[in-house]
Write an enzyme that holds these catalytic residues in place. Sequence first.
Site, mmCIF file in Angstrom:
data_model
loop_
_atom_site.group_PDB
_atom_site.id
_atom_site.type_symbol
_atom_site.label_atom_id
_atom_site.label_comp_id
_atom_site.label_asym_id
_atom_site.label_seq_id
_atom_site.Cartn_x
_atom_site.Cartn_y
_atom_site.Cartn_z
ATOM 1 N N ASP A 201 2.856 -3.540 0.965
ATOM 2 C CA ASP A 201 2.192 -3.152 1.861
ATOM 3 C C ASP A 201 2.659 -3.286 3.224
ATOM 4 O O ASP A 201 3.233 -4.807 3.177
ATOM 5 C CB ASP A 201 0.615 -3.610 2.002
ATOM 6 C CG ASP A 201 -0.358 -2.328 0.865
ATOM 7 O OD1 ASP A 201 0.576 -1.615 0.289
ATOM 8 O OD2 ASP A 201 -1.306 -2.488 0.939
ATOM 9 N N GLU A 293 -2.753 2.135 -7.308
ATOM 10 C CA GLU A 293 -2.567 0.850 -8.522
ATOM 11 C C GLU A 293 -3.343 1.160 -9.162
ATOM 12 O O GLU A 293 -2.946 -0.314 -10.038
ATOM 13 C CB GLU A 293 -3.949 0.622 -7.215
ATOM 14 C CG GLU A 293 -4.106 -1.359 -7.576
ATOM 15 C CD GLU A 293 -5.122 -1.737 -6.631
ATOM 16 O OE1 GLU A 293 -4.544 -2.485 -5.489
ATOM 17 O OE2 GLU A 293 -6.126 -1.435 -6.657
HETATM 18 C C1 LIG Z 1 -3.193 -5.567 -0.865
HETATM 19 C C2 LIG Z 1 -3.122 -4.218 -1.649
HETATM 20 O O1 LIG Z 1 -2.630 -4.425 -3.261
HETATM 21 N N1 LIG Z 1 -3.779 -2.770 -1.442
HETATM 22 C C3 LIG Z 1 -3.186 -1.559 -2.751
HETATM 23 C C4 LIG Z 1 -4.689 -1.389 -2.360
HETATM 24 O O2 LIG Z 1 -6.079 -0.810 -0.904
HETATM 25 P P1 LIG Z 1 -5.223 -0.640 0.358
HETATM 26 O O3 LIG Z 1 -6.923 -1.065 1.522
HETATM 27 O O4 LIG Z 1 -4.437 -2.265 1.202
HETATM 28 O O5 LIG Z 1 -4.084 0.135 1.693
HETATM 29 P P2 LIG Z 1 -3.550 0.371 2.341
HETATM 30 O O6 LIG Z 1 -4.823 1.015 3.420
HETATM 31 O O7 LIG Z 1 -3.135 -0.295 3.079
HETATM 32 O O8 LIG Z 1 -2.419 1.527 2.107
HETATM 33 C C5 LIG Z 1 -1.381 1.113 0.992
HETATM 34 C C6 LIG Z 1 -0.183 1.090 2.385
HETATM 35 O O9 LIG Z 1 -0.172 2.539 2.418
HETATM 36 C C7 LIG Z 1 0.637 3.121 3.712
HETATM 37 N N2 LIG Z 1 -0.135 3.902 4.083
HETATM 38 C C8 LIG Z 1 -1.364 3.830 4.105
HETATM 39 C C9 LIG Z 1 -2.095 4.990 4.356
HETATM 40 C C10 LIG Z 1 -1.294 5.471 6.066
HETATM 41 O O10 LIG Z 1 -2.246 6.571 6.612
HETATM 42 N N3 LIG Z 1 -0.347 4.883 6.195
HETATM 43 C C11 LIG Z 1 0.569 4.489 5.296
HETATM 44 O O11 LIG Z 1 1.558 3.951 5.689
HETATM 45 C C12 LIG Z 1 0.715 1.518 4.419
HETATM 46 O O12 LIG Z 1 2.230 1.120 3.630
HETATM 47 C C13 LIG Z 1 0.365 0.431 3.499
HETATM 48 O O13 LIG Z 1 -0.100 -0.955 3.663
HETATM 49 O O14 LIG Z 1 -4.741 -0.062 -2.996
HETATM 50 C C14 LIG Z 1 -4.338 1.371 -2.247
HETATM 51 C C15 LIG Z 1 -4.927 1.898 -3.511
HETATM 52 O O15 LIG Z 1 -4.570 3.575 -2.508
HETATM 53 C C16 LIG Z 1 -2.637 0.281 -2.315
HETATM 54 O O16 LIG Z 1 -2.489 0.172 -3.903
HETATM 55 C C17 LIG Z 1 -2.978 -0.885 -1.440
HETATM 56 O O17 LIG Z 1 -1.099 -0.880 -2.347
HETATM 57 MN MN LIG Z 2 -2.853 -2.631 2.482
#
Ligand SMILES: CC(=O)N[C@H]1[C@@H](OP(=O)(O)OP(=O)(O)OC[C@H]2O[C@@H](n3ccc(=O)[nH]c3=O)[C@H](O)[C@@H]2O)O[C@H](CO)[C@H](O)[C@@H]1O
Ligand SMILES: [Mn+2]
Length: 343
Positions: A201, A293
């Site tokens: 991420d 995930e």
């Molecule tokens: C720490 C962890 O385990 N995080 C997981 C979790 O939430 P998270 O809240 O950590 O998800 P997140 O918002 O960080 O999205 C996952 C990743 O997708 C990419 N991104 C997302 C949205 C956007 O507008 N632009 C963009 O580039 C970015 O690399 C981000 O880090 O659940 C998600 C389910 O969908 C993913 O499995 C994430 O990997």
């Molecule tokens: Mn994230």
Amino acid sequence: MNLKFVAVLLFLVVVLGVMFIYLKPIYRFREGLCDSSEGRSGDGHLFRSPDLHLVATNGLKYPQPSITHGRTDVVSVTPWLAPVVWEGTFYPVLLDSIYQKRNITVAATVFAVGKYIRFLKDFLETAEQHFFVGFKVKVYVFTDQPNEVPKVKMAAGRELVVRSVPNSKRWQDISARRMEIIQTLIEEMLKNDVDYIFCLDVDSKFHSRWGTESLGELVAVIHPGYYKDDRSKFPYERRPASRAYVAPGEGDFYYCGGAFGGVLAEVHQLAQTCRKNFEDDAKEGIEAAWQEESHLNRYMWLNKPSKVLSPEYLWQDFKARNSEVRVIRFSGVIKNYNEIRPN
Ligand SMILES: CC(=O)N[C@H]1[C@@H](OP(=O)(O)OP(=O)(O)OC[C@H]2O[C@@H](n3ccc(=O)[nH]c3=O)[C@H](O)[C@@H]2O)O[C@H](CO)[C@H](O)[C@@H]1O
Ligand SMILES: [Mn+2]
């Protein structure tokens, strides 16, 4: 030209061709054997499992290992006998020397789409300080704004590769589509010289060493939010109609979607399976609780990871550190979801 001469020439070409086809694998296999004892890296890795046969450096000194004294506050092996990596369970110098002889290359993928581009600078800069320092590293950045990718100075042997991907209206799609892109990238990489891949991420930073101790065939990271909970509390997909379904009473740990990895072949199989299951679900109008995930958790339940990384490898900045977590290596930054996500 003399007909006899042409016939002899053709015969020779055929013989040489046959010799090449039959003898090259044997030669490569022998090279692979030499490789493991002499520490040379070459084509031989096709013929041995990349993560077995650990060859130490002669003369390397390190503290005597014990099998009766060690960490007692955490479990460092799973019931299927995969190591669980915690600070104090490994010797970095020993591991680094083993993998240095192999001359490995480690790839990392990171997606920075839409407003998430703002996290990229810290991610890349801290990766330079902590992620496989001293090793050959290729960081693949996937973004819809290639011109906005910060110019981060990379050490020798480390490389930044920027690729364009389209944006999307839903954050769920951006997150889940990573599996398809990772699958395709690995298919392309097989021709190159990459041994391991980690998919991470972007909304996170490195704070401490993440190195060779994390290498394995299939590597999963325990989610920091649930590691002390009963499995009934894990946020697995609970609808049997989904291909990510995990039944009550099943599941080992809750793994995070924000970090996973392994050798190319294993991660390829994982990405391909999760992608297909996600897409087949979508055709039936189902989206798993936590998108890819959830599919990753289903996959890891059936395909046990050969190495499990403790929550040291993905903490969350908003969480107070628990005493068993002696080092935070990689952690998700605090973010305002409403402000940065497209929906
Ligand atoms: C720490 C962890 O385990 N995080 C997981 C979790 O939430 P998270 O809240 O950590 O998800 P997140 O918002 O960080 O999205 C996952 C990743 O997708 C990419 N991104 C997302 C949205 C956007 O507008 N632009 C963009 O580039 C970015 O690399 C981000 O880090 O659940 C998600 C389910 O969908 C993913 O499995 C994430 O990997
Ligand atoms: Mn994230």
